[in-house]
Scaffold this motif. Sequence first.
Motif, PDB file in Angstrom:
ATOM      1  N   ASP A  30      34.041  21.236  70.310  1.00  0.00           N
ATOM      2  CA  ASP A  30      35.373  21.495  70.318  1.00  0.00           C
ATOM      3  C   ASP A  30      36.318  20.364  69.765  1.00  0.00           C
ATOM      4  O   ASP A  30      37.381  20.939  69.391  1.00  0.00           O
ATOM      5  N   ASP A  31      36.093  19.271  69.039  1.00  0.00           N
ATOM      6  CA  ASP A  31      36.898  17.904  68.335  1.00  0.00           C
ATOM      7  C   ASP A  31      36.559  18.425  66.822  1.00  0.00           C
ATOM      8  O   ASP A  31      37.003  17.951  66.341  1.00  0.00           O
ATOM      9  N   TYR A  32      36.143  19.477  66.182  1.00  0.00           N
ATOM     10  CA  TYR A  32      36.402  20.311  65.198  1.00  0.00           C
ATOM     11  C   TYR A  32      36.941  21.497  64.538  1.00  0.00           C
ATOM     12  O   TYR A  32      36.383  22.490  65.918  1.00  0.00           O
ATOM     13  N   ALA A  33      37.247  22.024  63.809  1.00  0.00           N
ATOM     14  CA  ALA A  33      37.949  22.665  63.085  1.00  0.00           C
ATOM     15  C   ALA A  33      36.584  23.497  62.856  1.00  0.00           C
ATOM     16  O   ALA A  33      36.506  22.716  61.440  1.00  0.00           O
ATOM     17  N   ILE A  34      36.474  24.441  62.424  1.00  0.00           N
ATOM     18  CA  ILE A  34      35.734  25.415  62.007  1.00  0.00           C
ATOM     19  C   ILE A  34      36.327  26.824  60.898  1.00  0.00           C
ATOM     20  O   ILE A  34      37.287  27.449  61.537  1.00  0.00           O
ATOM     21  N   GLY A  35      36.273  26.634  59.322  1.00  0.00           N
ATOM     22  CA  GLY A  35      36.808  27.438  58.778  1.00  0.00           C
ATOM     23  C   GLY A  35      35.337  28.209  57.869  1.00  0.00           C
ATOM     24  O   GLY A  35      34.817  27.468  57.783  1.00  0.00           O
ATOM     25  N   TRP A  36      35.667  30.062  57.347  1.00  0.00           N
ATOM     26  CA  TRP A  36      35.183  30.114  56.484  1.00  0.00           C
ATOM     27  C   TRP A  36      36.249  30.157  55.042  1.00  0.00           C
ATOM     28  O   TRP A  36      37.332  30.639  55.511  1.00  0.00           O
ATOM     29  N   PHE A  37      34.869  30.187  54.323  1.00  0.00           N
ATOM     30  CA  PHE A  37      35.800  30.394  52.677  1.00  0.00           C
ATOM     31  C   PHE A  37      34.710  31.476  52.178  1.00  0.00           C
ATOM     32  O   PHE A  37      33.677  31.620  52.458  1.00  0.00           O
ATOM     33  N   ARG A  38      34.964  31.766  50.621  1.00  0.00           N
ATOM     34  CA  ARG A  38      34.139  32.389  50.150  1.00  0.00           C
ATOM     35  C   ARG A  38      34.253  32.193  48.720  1.00  0.00           C
ATOM     36  O   ARG A  38      35.228  31.388  47.885  1.00  0.00           O
ATOM     37  N   GLN A  39      33.292  32.219  47.595  1.00  0.00           N
ATOM     38  CA  GLN A  39      33.795  31.876  46.168  1.00  0.00           C
ATOM     39  C   GLN A  39      32.644  32.846  45.204  1.00  0.00           C
ATOM     40  O   GLN A  39      31.784  33.426  45.978  1.00  0.00           O
ATOM     41  N   ALA A  40      33.902  33.998  44.939  1.00  0.00           N
ATOM     42  CA  ALA A  40      33.113  34.863  44.280  1.00  0.00           C
ATOM     43  C   ALA A  40      33.040  34.261  42.713  1.00  0.00           C
ATOM     44  O   ALA A  40      33.135  33.396  42.257  1.00  0.00           O
ATOM     45  N   PRO A  41      31.550  35.260  42.041  1.00  0.00           N
ATOM     46  CA  PRO A  41      31.431  34.496  40.429  1.00  0.00           C
ATOM     47  C   PRO A  41      32.359  34.157  39.202  1.00  0.00           C
ATOM     48  O   PRO A  41      33.182  35.245  39.259  1.00  0.00           O
ATOM     49  N   GLY A  42      32.232  33.134  39.389  1.00  0.00           N
ATOM     50  CA  GLY A  42      33.511  33.260  38.025  1.00  0.00           C
ATOM     51  C   GLY A  42      34.896  33.050  38.920  1.00  0.00           C
ATOM     52  O   GLY A  42      35.684  32.705  37.868  1.00  0.00           O
ATOM     53  N   LYS A  43      35.210  33.094  39.957  1.00  0.00           N
ATOM     54  CA  LYS A  43      36.485  32.494  40.881  1.00  0.00           C
ATOM     55  C   LYS A  43      36.407  30.999  41.658  1.00  0.00           C
ATOM     56  O   LYS A  43      35.562  30.717  41.924  1.00  0.00           O
ATOM     57  N   GLU A  44      37.493  30.959  42.152  1.00  0.00           N
ATOM     58  CA  GLU A  44      38.043  29.153  42.848  1.00  0.00           C
ATOM     59  C   GLU A  44      36.914  29.655  44.236  1.00  0.00           C
ATOM     60  O   GLU A  44      37.099  31.222  44.854  1.00  0.00           O
ATOM     61  N   ARG A  45      37.103  29.026  44.965  1.00  0.00           N
ATOM     62  CA  ARG A  45      36.190  29.313  46.457  1.00  0.00           C
ATOM     63  C   ARG A  45      37.929  29.574  46.806  1.00  0.00           C
ATOM     64  O   ARG A  45      39.317  28.835  47.089  1.00  0.00           O
ATOM     65  N   GLU A  46      37.976  30.304  48.102  1.00  0.00           N
ATOM     66  CA  GLU A  46      39.459  30.887  48.834  1.00  0.00           C
ATOM     67  C   GLU A  46      39.128  30.876  50.435  1.00  0.00           C
ATOM     68  O   GLU A  46      37.980  31.087  50.759  1.00  0.00           O
ATOM     69  N   GLY A  47      40.088  29.773  51.000  1.00  0.00           N
ATOM     70  CA  GLY A  47      39.906  30.308  52.074  1.00  0.00           C
ATOM     71  C   GLY A  47      40.271  31.335  53.117  1.00  0.00           C
ATOM     72  O   GLY A  47      41.294  31.917  52.351  1.00  0.00           O
ATOM     73  N   VAL A  48      39.363  31.917  53.692  1.00  0.00           N
ATOM     74  CA  VAL A  48      39.093  33.329  54.514  1.00  0.00           C
ATOM     75  C   VAL A  48      40.028  32.970  56.161  1.00  0.00           C
ATOM     76  O   VAL A  48      40.940  33.866  56.017  1.00  0.00           O
ATOM     77  N   SER A  49      39.273  31.974  56.563  1.00  0.00           N
ATOM     78  CA  SER A  49      40.235  32.406  58.296  1.00  0.00           C
ATOM     79  C   SER A  49      39.850  30.569  58.521  1.00  0.00           C
ATOM     80  O   SER A  49      38.715  29.916  58.350  1.00  0.00           O
ATOM     81  N   CYS A  50      40.326  29.897  59.403  1.00  0.00           N
ATOM     82  CA  CYS A  50      40.234  29.236  60.313  1.00  0.00           C
ATOM     83  C   CYS A  50      40.463  29.091  61.788  1.00  0.00           C
ATOM     84  O   CYS A  50      40.849  29.972  61.913  1.00  0.00           O
ATOM     85  N   ILE A  51      39.677  28.383  62.667  1.00  0.00           N
ATOM     86  CA  ILE A  51      39.682  28.336  64.088  1.00  0.00           C
ATOM     87  C   ILE A  51      39.587  26.709  64.714  1.00  0.00           C
ATOM     88  O   ILE A  51      39.121  26.089  64.395  1.00  0.00           O
ATOM     89  N   SER A  52      40.770  26.898  65.500  1.00  0.00           N
ATOM     90  CA  SER A  52      41.036  26.000  66.346  1.00  0.00           C
ATOM     91  C   SER A  52      40.438  25.771  67.391  1.00  0.00           C
ATOM     92  O   SER A  52      41.350  26.314  68.347  1.00  0.00           O
ATOM     93  N   SER A  53      39.348  25.121  68.064  1.00  0.00           N
ATOM     94  CA  SER A  53      38.703  25.724  69.664  1.00  0.00           C
ATOM     95  C   SER A  53      39.811  25.161  70.544  1.00  0.00           C
ATOM     96  O   SER A  53      40.408  23.978  70.501  1.00  0.00           O
ATOM     97  N   ASN A  54      39.689  25.717  71.556  1.00  0.00           N
ATOM     98  CA  ASN A  54      40.822  25.416  72.011  1.00  0.00           C
ATOM     99  C   ASN A  54      42.746  25.693  72.178  1.00  0.00           C
ATOM    100  O   ASN A  54      43.080  24.879  73.301  1.00  0.00           O
ATOM    101  N   ASP A  55      42.895  25.317  71.256  1.00  0.00           N
ATOM    102  CA  ASP A  55      44.067  25.694  70.721  1.00  0.00           C
ATOM    103  C   ASP A  55      44.549  27.173  70.493  1.00  0.00           C
ATOM    104  O   ASP A  55      45.772  28.122  70.350  1.00  0.00           O
TER     105      ASP A  55
END
Length: 126
Positions: A30-55
């Motif tokens: 509950d104290d942490y936010a969790i995010g999803w990221f992705r990285q395709a070959p030859g590309k920079e890592r991209e933030g996809v989404s995140c979730i902050s529980s309780n809010d």
Amino acid sequence: EVQLVESGGGLVQAGGSLRLSCAASGFTFDDYAIGWFRQAPGKEREGVSCISSNDGDTPYSSSVKGRFTISSDNAKNTVYLQMNSLKPEDTAVYYCAAYRKLGYGCFISSRFYEYWGQGTQVTVSS
């Protein structure tokens, strides 16, 4: 020991769906936010989404908004990423990551994140 373990990746045809899971342990979920990221070959890592529980804050990148849905099951310390209408350009290694929340909401910028999983491959064929 903090652990983030992704699962659910695989090969799917364009237009199909996958659900990724991120099982978290070693910290107070509950104290942490969790995010999803992705990285395709030859590309920079991209933030996809995140979730902050309780809010309930769940921002999305413009590239996935309307197709992907993030959710969490706090009882299982698990975050999911439901991916629908998949496109070949969604092909990447998908990572989940966590950081201690700073207040309301979450950020899909990798610079905030302290802990990372090992990643799961998602391949979308045309």
